[in-house]
Design an enzyme around this catalytic site. Sequence first.
Site, PDB file in Angstrom:
ATOM      1  CB  THR A 187     -29.276   2.209   7.742  1.00 38.42           C
ATOM      2  OG1 THR A 187     -30.413   1.990   8.584  1.00 38.42           O
ATOM      3  CG2 THR A 187     -28.978   0.956   6.951  1.00 38.42           C
ATOM      4  CE  LYS A 213     -30.818  -0.970  10.218  1.00 34.65           C
ATOM      5  NZ  LYS A 213     -31.904  -0.275   9.428  1.00 34.65           N
ATOM      6  CB  THR A 224     -35.503  -0.842   7.624  1.00 28.00           C
ATOM      7  OG1 THR A 224     -36.285   0.115   6.966  1.00 28.00           O
ATOM      8  CG2 THR A 224     -34.795  -1.641   6.571  1.00 28.00           C
ATOM      9  CG  ASN A 429     -37.829   9.286   6.987  1.00 30.07           C
ATOM     10  OD1 ASN A 429     -37.540   8.186   6.532  1.00 30.07           O
ATOM     11  ND2 ASN A 429     -37.842   9.526   8.284  1.00 30.07           N
ATOM     12  CB  THR A 434     -32.221  13.571  -2.719  1.00 33.03           C
ATOM     13  OG1 THR A 434     -33.005  14.035  -1.610  1.00 33.03           O
ATOM     14  CG2 THR A 434     -33.114  12.874  -3.714  1.00 33.03           C
TER      15      THR A 434
END
Length: 434
Positions: A187, A213, A224, A429, A434
């Site tokens: 990601t 990852k 994550t 972050n 957005t």
Amino acid sequence: MKPSGGWMRRYSPLEQAYDSALRMTATRTTTANVQGQGRTSGGVATAQGFRAAGIGAGIKANGLDLALVVSDAPATATAVFTINKAQAAPVLVSREHLARSGGVARAIVVNSGCANACTGDEGMADARDMASETARLVACPDEQVLVASTGVIGVGLPIAKIRNGLPRAFAALGSDQGPLAARAIMTTDPFPKEAAARVTIDGREVAIGGMAKGSGMIEPMMATMLAFITTDASVPLPLLQRALHEAVNTTFNAITVDGECSTNDTVMLLANGRSGAVIGDATYGAFVEGLSAVCLELALGIVRGGEGATKLVTVTVTGAASDSDARRAAKAIANSPLVKTAIHGGDPNWGRLIAVAGRAGVEFELGRAVVTIGSIVLFDHGRPHDECAPDAANYLKGKDLAVSVDLGAGRSAATVWTCDLSAEYVRINADYRT
């Protein structure tokens, strides 16, 4: 370090810490004929009988986003999952499948770009659909497919894109396609993470390989972060479960980027036995050594690639009253924004390290405490050594750094890996959705 396995010699502080961690995970001896053990190039498809693929299914705006790992034969399988109570659909489905299959798996399917977390019944149905479509292609029961997802929380999985992409991923499977699979699970990662090791046991070469990852939301309590590891050894399920827990404890559970435990954290381990080597009590230690080497290399890659990170930092706490105190203090230091920003700015502010150690909730004796940055002692038994600050500041210009605190309260020690905290972390972050 050169134990029975013969690890490659290393020199940097980071590599010395790597060897130290391996010593901590491999204190037992083995009566097996163990030779030629060491890290090697490769990844999740390095072990015999495993194939991998990574394709673009359109889940992300561009790039690879769907990975598939398949064992040619049923493999013994185990996993460690997040302890976050907000668990994503793929975590719940994979837990369910491991229980239903009795710890047997043929395939792992992973998507990036969408975490399929906090998505309700529809998310559960999508995760099961991911597994069943993969099972149809592999020709195995649904419960022999494990699933994982990573990306934004609370976004519905584009299951139609995964259904359309899976046949292409299956057709692309190959023993040389591990690098593409490692890219497909990324990601915000700045680079893919792969590792492999080989261990010769009783005259048979065992390969262990993996991919991972993770870049942000990283403090695996069991981040994550996702990791997938394969081996061509034959390992009974109880030993495989024990080995994974041992390896994870001193590797993935000893890293932090930002102290955040995610909804999707998963480490999966599959063993298909294709090498002909059987792991038992006598050879268990050697297997765990190799497994821990792979896990640690992947874990350090996660920290090195942390969001906005410019430095990899080894935090060592010694002189603790207990192992749990040592780990707790090391994690507190590694997660301190004040420590991490000081390191980013190259400021040898030993007072921040002392302050964190003193508030970590562990036994601590200020009059016996010692703070070291690199090999430079900045505080020793109640006395600061500010004359050494310029040397420490120069050391902090490096990329692989080590800091240590002796709590002066006992003999236990722990090592944790972290990174610096930069303005880029805030930017990533702040703009993530957005």
